[in-house]
Design an enzyme around this catalytic site. Structure first.
Site, PDB file in Angstrom:
ATOM      1  N   HIS A 209       0.791  -1.235   0.000  1.00 16.99           N
ATOM      2  CA  HIS A 209       0.000   0.000   0.000  1.00 16.99           C
ATOM      3  C   HIS A 209       0.823   1.286   0.000  1.00 16.99           C
ATOM      4  O   HIS A 209       0.272   2.365  -0.122  1.00 16.99           O
ATOM      5  CB  HIS A 209      -0.939   0.030   1.211  1.00 16.99           C
ATOM      6  CG  HIS A 209      -0.239   0.378   2.493  1.00 16.99           C
ATOM      7  ND1 HIS A 209       0.336  -0.568   3.292  1.00 16.99           N
ATOM      8  CD2 HIS A 209       0.000   1.574   3.083  1.00 16.99           C
ATOM      9  CE1 HIS A 209       0.895   0.022   4.332  1.00 16.99           C
ATOM     10  NE2 HIS A 209       0.719   1.323   4.234  1.00 16.99           N
TER      11      HIS A 209
HETATM   12  C1  UD1 Z   1      -1.689   5.800   5.667  1.00 21.40           C
HETATM   13  C2  UD1 Z   1      -0.392   6.367   6.263  1.00 21.40           C
HETATM   14  C3  UD1 Z   1       0.677   5.303   6.330  1.00 21.40           C
HETATM   15  C4  UD1 Z   1       0.180   4.017   6.945  1.00 21.40           C
HETATM   16  C5  UD1 Z   1      -1.109   3.568   6.256  1.00 21.40           C
HETATM   17  C6  UD1 Z   1      -1.685   2.325   6.846  1.00 21.40           C
HETATM   18  C7  UD1 Z   1      -0.040   8.759   5.805  1.00 21.40           C
HETATM   19  C8  UD1 Z   1       0.743   9.739   5.044  1.00 21.40           C
HETATM   20  N1  UD1 Z   1       0.119   7.462   5.451  1.00 21.40           N
HETATM   21  O1  UD1 Z   1      -1.483   5.515   4.317  1.00 21.40           O
HETATM   22  O2  UD1 Z   1       1.755   5.809   7.113  1.00 21.40           O
HETATM   23  O3  UD1 Z   1       1.151   3.001   6.803  1.00 21.40           O
HETATM   24  O4  UD1 Z   1      -2.061   4.617   6.359  1.00 21.40           O
HETATM   25  O5  UD1 Z   1      -2.727   1.830   6.047  1.00 21.40           O
HETATM   26  O6  UD1 Z   1      -0.795   9.136   6.688  1.00 21.40           O
HETATM   27  N2  UD1 Z   1      -9.017   4.964   1.644  1.00 21.40           N
HETATM   28  C9  UD1 Z   1     -10.234   4.319   1.486  1.00 21.40           C
HETATM   29  N3  UD1 Z   1     -10.787   3.728   2.586  1.00 21.40           N
HETATM   30  C10 UD1 Z   1     -10.185   3.760   3.807  1.00 21.40           C
HETATM   31  C11 UD1 Z   1      -8.943   4.415   3.933  1.00 21.40           C
HETATM   32  C12 UD1 Z   1      -8.371   5.004   2.839  1.00 21.40           C
HETATM   33  O7  UD1 Z   1     -10.809   4.271   0.408  1.00 21.40           O
HETATM   34  O8  UD1 Z   1     -10.744   3.249   4.785  1.00 21.40           O
HETATM   35  C13 UD1 Z   1      -8.425   5.645   0.489  1.00 21.40           C
HETATM   36  C14 UD1 Z   1      -8.223   7.128   0.751  1.00 21.40           C
HETATM   37  O9  UD1 Z   1      -9.352   7.850   0.522  1.00 21.40           O
HETATM   38  C15 UD1 Z   1      -7.083   7.445  -0.194  1.00 21.40           C
HETATM   39  C16 UD1 Z   1      -6.265   6.157  -0.193  1.00 21.40           C
HETATM   40  O10 UD1 Z   1      -7.122   5.127   0.250  1.00 21.40           O
HETATM   41  O11 UD1 Z   1      -7.553   7.691  -1.484  1.00 21.40           O
HETATM   42  C17 UD1 Z   1      -5.045   6.262   0.673  1.00 21.40           C
HETATM   43  O12 UD1 Z   1      -5.411   6.587   2.006  1.00 21.40           O
HETATM   44  P1  UD1 Z   1      -4.522   7.535   2.924  1.00 21.40           P
HETATM   45  O13 UD1 Z   1      -5.173   7.651   4.227  1.00 21.40           O
HETATM   46  O14 UD1 Z   1      -4.167   8.745   2.168  1.00 21.40           O
HETATM   47  O15 UD1 Z   1      -3.138   6.794   3.082  1.00 21.40           O
HETATM   48  P2  UD1 Z   1      -2.722   5.293   3.326  1.00 21.40           P
HETATM   49  O16 UD1 Z   1      -2.129   4.743   2.089  1.00 21.40           O
HETATM   50  O17 UD1 Z   1      -3.777   4.475   3.960  1.00 21.40           O
END
Ligand code: UD1
Length: 362
Positions: A209
């Site tokens: 991820h």
């Molecule tokens: C975040 C953390 C990372 C951690 C990871 C664990 C930051 C910069 N990164 O990354 O350190 O290792 O979490 O998972 O804070 N999304 C969904 N559903 C969800 C959650 C996220 O659809 O329940 C989508 C978001 O809307 C976004 C993407 O997934 O488009 C990434 O989510 P984001 O929270 O930006 O970062 P992570 O990759 O989860």
């Protein structure tokens, strides 16, 4: 009763907070108010952890997600400020390295509230990672830095923390407590192994991820091609993170591995207990693999958990398909001693004691 506010937002933080919240309720001397920033919001990225791990329901949910880094962090800060204004805690607890971590720490510091950083001092030395920026900045403004390893302590020394007034303590890794506690019950609570008809030692558990993998389509393809190749020998099971899913779907990339929805903690413990080895770019999963005596192939260019690599338990392979396959084949033959102690003991209670000491100070 002294009050702390805990800021949570992303999946790995729920796991860590479960341990400390349990200790806090056991002693019943400190009031904990939980704030969920909303960063992770899907049921199986968030609610399932609160349910499985019995984490107290957040008093506030800020519903901030799906934004750019700056917008997300900025909006979180604005709303966290309102909460801290209302709650007036003695200290704010933040975990790890996410946007929720830096937002919580920076807001508290600007309001002259003490900041406690759990999982302090970790470094990848890769400033392109948003997590590295978040952790460096959070450490510098924290009053109490709870470090999981000696390496974390050394990292802070090299950055000059001996000259600062922040208190730096080696607490051990709080995720160790989580694995030890919850894997006692996971066999009863989870039926994932039978539901997916998996056989012990006959599948590889994989998660991907990280932004540096998902946002570089060539890296992403190469990792998945490596996993597809491994799946000719052992089934590859991947609980797919929503970020990775979105990118695979929008590029119409499909691979012959067993993709499942993200799983809760009990299911994860059972997958770890039963898998052959782990391929991941997650930080937490590298250690959870070790706690379950499994090798880990790290699909990144570096790791914060260098002691796993130094002891031959994990290997850094980057995103090259060939390196992933070679590492998989080598680990099939490896005879490594997993009994080495790397991450401390009774970590939740050690952290609790440090927090209590901090709250006593003016
Ligand atoms: C975040 C953390 C990372 C951690 C990871 C664990 C930051 C910069 N990164 O990354 O350190 O290792 O979490 O998972 O804070 N999304 C969904 N559903 C969800 C959650 C996220 O659809 O329940 C989508 C978001 O809307 C976004 C993407 O997934 O488009 C990434 O989510 P984001 O929270 O930006 O970062 P992570 O990759 O989860």
């Amino acid at each position: 009763m002294k009050k702390i506010v805990t800021i949570l937002g992303a999946r790995p933080q729920f796991v860590k907070a479960a341990v400390l919240s349990r200790v806090i309720s056991k002693f019943n001397e400190i009031e904990e108010v939980i704030v969920h920033t909303g960063q992770h919001y899907d049921v199986n990225m968030s609610k399932i952890f609160f349910d499985d791990m019995n984490i107290p329901t957040p008093k506030y949910n800020l519903h901030i997600n799906g934004l750019s880094h700056a917008a997300m962090t900025g909006q979180m800060m604005e709303k966290i400020e309102d909460v801290l204004d209302k709650e007036k805690p003695e200290a704010v607890v933040v975990y790890g390295d996410t946007n929720s971590t830096i937002a919580g720490a920076l807001t508290a510091k600007k309001m002259n509230i003490k900041v406690i950083h759990i999982e302090a001092g970790l470094r990848s030395f890769n400033m392109k990672m948003p997590e590295e920026v978040n952790r460096i900045l959070t450490d510098r403004i924290s009053d109490l830095l709870l470090c999981p390893t000696n390496t974390a302590i050394e990292n802070l020394k090299k950055e000059g923390f001996d000259n600062f007034t922040n208190k730096v303590v080696k607490s051990g890794d709080i995720m160790k407590d989580a694995v030890e506690y919850y894997s006692q019950f996971s066999g009863d609570k989870s039926s994932i192994i039978s539901n997916l008809k998996l056989e012990k030692n006959e599948f590889v558990l994989a998660t991907i991820h990280r932004q540096e993998n998902t946002n570089d389509i060539e890296n992403l393809k190469s990792i998945f091609e490596g996993l597809e190749e491994i799946s000719k020998v052992k089934m590859v099971v991947m609980p797919l993170h929503p970020r990775t899913k979105k990118i695979l779907d929008s590029n119409n990339l499909k691979y012959k591995i067993r993709v499942i929805d993200p799983v809760g903690y009990f299911d994860m413990m059972e997958l770890l207990k039963n898998c052959n080895l782990v391929v991941t770019d997650s930080g937490g999963l590298q250690k959870e693999a070790f706690f379950h005596k499994k090798h880990c192939i790290i699909a990144r260019e570096e790791t914060e958990w260098v002691e796993l690599v130094d002891n031959g338990i994990a290997e850094i392979v980057g995103s090259k398909k060939e390196s992933i396959i070679t590492s998989f084949n080598e680990f099939q033959k490896a005879q490594i001693d997993f009994s080495i102690k790397l991450y401390g003991n009774n970590v939740g209670e050690s952290i609790y004691k440090e927090i209590k000491d901090l709250l006593k100070q003016k």
